[in-house]
Design a protein around this motif. Structure first.
Motif, PDB file in Angstrom:
ATOM      1  N   ILE A 117       0.843  -1.482  -0.456  1.00 27.92           N
ATOM      2  CA  ILE A 117       0.388  -0.190  -0.260  1.00 27.92           C
ATOM      3  C   ILE A 117       0.730   1.230  -0.166  1.00 27.92           C
ATOM      4  O   ILE A 117       0.524   2.066  -0.344  1.00 27.92           O
ATOM      5  CB  ILE A 117      -1.386  -0.065   1.160  1.00 27.92           C
ATOM      6  N   PRO A 118       2.032   1.911   0.967  1.00 26.89           N
ATOM      7  CA  PRO A 118       3.131   1.845   0.874  1.00 26.89           C
ATOM      8  C   PRO A 118       3.523   2.496  -0.591  1.00 26.89           C
ATOM      9  O   PRO A 118       4.033   3.701  -1.185  1.00 26.89           O
ATOM     10  CB  PRO A 118       3.687   2.793   1.936  1.00 26.89           C
ATOM     11  N   THR A 119       3.910   2.089  -1.419  1.00 29.80           N
ATOM     12  CA  THR A 119       4.425   1.433  -2.278  1.00 29.80           C
ATOM     13  C   THR A 119       3.272   2.882  -3.395  1.00 29.80           C
ATOM     14  O   THR A 119       3.578   3.235  -4.765  1.00 29.80           O
ATOM     15  CB  THR A 119       4.857   0.272  -3.118  1.00 29.80           C
ATOM     16  N   PHE A 120       1.819   1.827  -3.667  1.00 27.54           N
ATOM     17  CA  PHE A 120       0.864   2.021  -4.739  1.00 27.54           C
ATOM     18  C   PHE A 120       1.104   3.537  -3.759  1.00 27.54           C
ATOM     19  O   PHE A 120       1.019   4.730  -4.350  1.00 27.54           O
ATOM     20  CB  PHE A 120      -0.376   1.539  -4.385  1.00 27.54           C
ATOM     21  N   VAL A 121       0.730   4.443  -2.763  1.00 25.76           N
ATOM     22  CA  VAL A 121       0.833   5.669  -2.622  1.00 25.76           C
ATOM     23  C   VAL A 121       1.625   6.602  -2.914  1.00 25.76           C
ATOM     24  O   VAL A 121       1.720   7.552  -3.909  1.00 25.76           O
ATOM     25  CB  VAL A 121       0.319   5.509  -1.162  1.00 25.76           C
ATOM     26  N   THR A 122       2.942   6.241  -2.830  1.00 27.79           N
ATOM     27  CA  THR A 122       3.975   6.695  -3.263  1.00 27.79           C
ATOM     28  C   THR A 122       4.320   7.063  -4.493  1.00 27.79           C
ATOM     29  O   THR A 122       4.275   8.018  -5.108  1.00 27.79           O
ATOM     30  CB  THR A 122       5.137   6.604  -2.318  1.00 27.79           C
ATOM     31  N   ALA A 123       4.042   5.890  -4.947  1.00 30.94           N
ATOM     32  CA  ALA A 123       4.340   5.894  -6.821  1.00 30.94           C
ATOM     33  C   ALA A 123       3.510   6.893  -7.054  1.00 30.94           C
ATOM     34  O   ALA A 123       3.493   7.971  -8.162  1.00 30.94           O
ATOM     35  CB  ALA A 123       3.907   4.193  -7.211  1.00 30.94           C
ATOM     36  N   ALA A 124       1.866   6.873  -6.731  1.00 30.05           N
ATOM     37  CA  ALA A 124       1.059   7.809  -7.371  1.00 30.05           C
ATOM     38  C   ALA A 124       0.950   9.038  -7.198  1.00 30.05           C
ATOM     39  O   ALA A 124       1.102   9.715  -8.449  1.00 30.05           O
ATOM     40  CB  ALA A 124      -0.901   7.069  -6.919  1.00 30.05           C
ATOM     41  N   ALA A 125       1.381   9.102  -5.880  1.00 28.91           N
ATOM     42  CA  ALA A 125       1.822  10.839  -5.354  1.00 28.91           C
ATOM     43  C   ALA A 125       2.439  10.831  -6.782  1.00 28.91           C
ATOM     44  O   ALA A 125       3.157  12.473  -6.832  1.00 28.91           O
ATOM     45  CB  ALA A 125       2.090  10.789  -3.782  1.00 28.91           C
ATOM     46  N   ARG A 126       3.863  10.740  -6.678  1.00 25.74           N
ATOM     47  CA  ARG A 126       5.057  11.160  -7.501  1.00 25.74           C
ATOM     48  C   ARG A 126       5.008  11.040  -9.152  1.00 25.74           C
ATOM     49  O   ARG A 126       5.360  11.573 -10.007  1.00 25.74           O
ATOM     50  CB  ARG A 126       6.618  10.203  -6.884  1.00 25.74           C
ATOM     51  N   GLY A 127       3.817  10.578  -9.660  1.00 16.96           N
ATOM     52  CA  GLY A 127       3.301  10.350 -11.063  1.00 16.96           C
ATOM     53  C   GLY A 127       4.353   8.944 -11.702  1.00 16.96           C
ATOM     54  O   GLY A 127       4.358   9.029 -13.033  1.00 16.96           O
ATOM     55  N   GLU A 128       4.605   7.788 -10.608  1.00 20.95           N
ATOM     56  CA  GLU A 128       6.006   6.990 -11.056  1.00 20.95           C
ATOM     57  C   GLU A 128       4.755   5.915 -10.979  1.00 20.95           C
ATOM     58  O   GLU A 128       5.203   4.548 -11.607  1.00 20.95           O
ATOM     59  CB  GLU A 128       6.688   7.148 -10.535  1.00 20.95           C
TER      60      GLU A 128
END
Length: 525
Positions: free
Chosen positions: A489-500
């Motif tokens: 879940i943190p990976t998904f959230v961080t990737a979405a926030a960074r546009g990656e």
């Protein structure tokens, strides 16, 4: 917020399932019988007992235990209402025999009606019991024959007290397991991501060069990642289910095959992990003549031969001495080497594949830990039984194991639960995700290796949550139930926030479009 919701849902499901499994209370648990030779001494001797917590309540410390004298009534047929009881029964613990005609529950009930403090049923050997305890509220415990003999021979005024030691939420063994697991994931994922990024860089440079293919053939090279699809992930999970069921039903036969495979794989892993360190040594560089033995060919340096001897010697030593009390140290060393080497070698191609693999194995873990006790005849978890070895004297080596250094009950009763276990799957499965995000960090040039750092923190926090759930519910936990939400879940959230997110989701198909490789930053990394 998304992370909290995911973890809260996991914990809620875990508690709900655990309530369903433990509500009956008809299987016994272990406790402690403390005996004193006489009332004037504080010296006590500890013995293991089993009892049903649904009908008998014990205090949680030796200091709180109430001591009563004991009376030997093995010759008394308590089932015969006409046979008079022993003279000393009131406010006494009564030793009775399991060989009487009526049940242990009926015997203990009659003793209590006569004013007895409780009943101690003597068995030849402590073993698993199953009784319908509904409707009883008595003090009943089971002791083995050797404990009975020691207690009765310890003095003429011997007294005994019963208690269940309070289990501390913080075990030194759990702290040790936490560090071992963290070390395996950090080192394995870091190494894997670095190797993968170097392969990307070399591949990128080769594709940028104008080669004359006819004059310079391309040599075989290591793949950057394994080729997996969602369908192959599903097949892998099904295969895992079949393997676990085979182990459950044919454990006494297959366990030796697993031990042999672990011995070979861990020896090779030890060599692969230590070879980069040994190769830096200035001595032992003399090479052997070229050899060709079946599929093994080439030359070896003296230092490599010595390392091979050491690696296989370590593994063989564990096999020979695996039942020694200290053998868990060797098993954990080999297990760490095995885990690091697997993480270095198996590199998943994308976040998509990581997600399907982790989610599939979470379902697999939950089913075989929580659901199978509802389906098996003895009410036991298939996963737990395989991990502990069931009735077999051999235990599955595919776990990190550390003894409960500070838990009194496990020492007195010599329980299999004397060891805390963490399966290799709980290291390798999340570790594959951590390896992937570390390679993505290097490709994308993320600051401070952000994804790697977040996943390491998430993995450590997930392990702590697993240990807390283990303590609260006193039942083996599927660690992936906590580890996967804390990492994915943190990976998904961080990737979405960074546009990656999409670049990470597609993985290898986007590897040459990342800025780190286009700018040549890969060499520095």
């Amino acid at each position: 917020m998304a992370t909290r919701k995911g973890v809260s849902l996991s914990v809620f499901i875990s508690f709900l399932l655990q309530f369903v499994l433990q509500v009956s209370g008809e299987f016994p648990i272990c406790g402690v019988l403390s005996s004193r030779p006489n009332a004037s001494t504080t010296f006590t001797e500890k013995h293991c007992i089993v009892y049903f917590n649904s009908i008998t309540t014990l205090v949680d410390s030796e200091e709180s235990a109430v001591y009563y004298p004991v009376s030997d009534a093995l010759e008394w047929n308590v089932c015969n209402q006409d046979e008079p009881p022993p003279s000393s029964i009131e406010d006494h613990y009564i030793f009775l025999s399991m060989e009487n005609n009526c049940s242990a529950l009926d015997q203990a009930n009659r003793v209590q009606d006569m004013g007895g403090a409780g009943t101690l049923m003597v068995m030849e050997k402590l073993q698993s019991l199953e009784m319908k305890t509904e409707g009883y509220n008595i003090t009943l415990a089971f002791v083995d024959n050797s404990s009975y003999v020691k207690i009765m021979n310890s003095g003429d005024e011997v007294t005994v007290g019963l208690y269940l030691p309070k289990d501390s939420p913080i075990h030194l063994s759990l702290i040790v397991i936490w560090f071992l697991a963290m070390f395996s994931v950090v080192v394995g994922a870091y190494w894997s991501g670095t190797v993968r990024h170097e392969l990307y860089r070399v591949q990128h440079e080769q594709e940028g060069e104008h080669r004359d293919v006819a004059r310079e053939p391309v040599l075989p090279h290591e793949e950057t990642s394994i080729n997996m699809t969602v369908r192959s992930i599903l097949g892998f999970v099904v295969l895992m289910c079949i393997m676990l069921l085979c182990l459950y039903f044919l454990y006494s036969y297959l366990v030796y095959i697993i031990i042999g495979m672990f011995c070979l794989a861990s020896a090779i892993a030890t060599y692969c992990c230590l070879d980069p360190l040994v190769s830096r040594m200035p001595c032992g560089t003399t090479r052997t003549p070229y050899f060709n033995i079946y599929i093994v060919r080439g030359t070896l340096m003296v230092r490599q031969i010595l390392l091979l001897i050491f690696a296989f010697g370590l593994s063989i030593t564990w096999v020979v001495l695996r039942k020694e009390p200290w053998a868990w140290i060797l098993q954990d060393i080999l297990g760490i080497m095995f885990s690091i080497n697997v993480l270095k070698m198996i590199r998943l191609p994308s976040l998509k594949i990581c997600t399907f693999l982790l989610c599939g194995l979470v379902i697999y873990d939950i089913f075989f830990v929580f659901i199978t006790p509802l389906l098996t005849s003895d009410g036991k978890s298939i996963m737990v039984e395989v991990a502990k070895g069931g009735p077999s004297q051999e235990q599955m080596p595919m776990v990190l194991k550390v003894p409960n250094f500070d838990y009194e009950l496990s020492k007195i009763c010599d329980l299999q639960e004397n060891y805390n276990l963490l399966g290799f799957g709980d290291i390798l499965i999340p570790g594959l995700l951590v390896s992937f995000v570390h390679s993505f960090d290097l490709q994308a040039g993320t600051p401070c290796r952000l994804y790697f750092l977040i996943n390491i923190i998430g993995y450590g926090s997930g392990l702590v949550t697993t240990f807390i759930a283990l303590w609260l519910m006193s039942f083996a936990q599927p660690a992936l139930l906590y580890l996967v939400p804390f990492t994915l879940i943190p990976t998904f959230v961080t990737a979405a926030a960074r546009g990656e997110f999409m670049a990470m989701w597609r993985g290898d198909s986007d590897k040459l479009q990342l800025p780190s490789l286009r700018s040549g930053g890969g060499k520095e990394a």
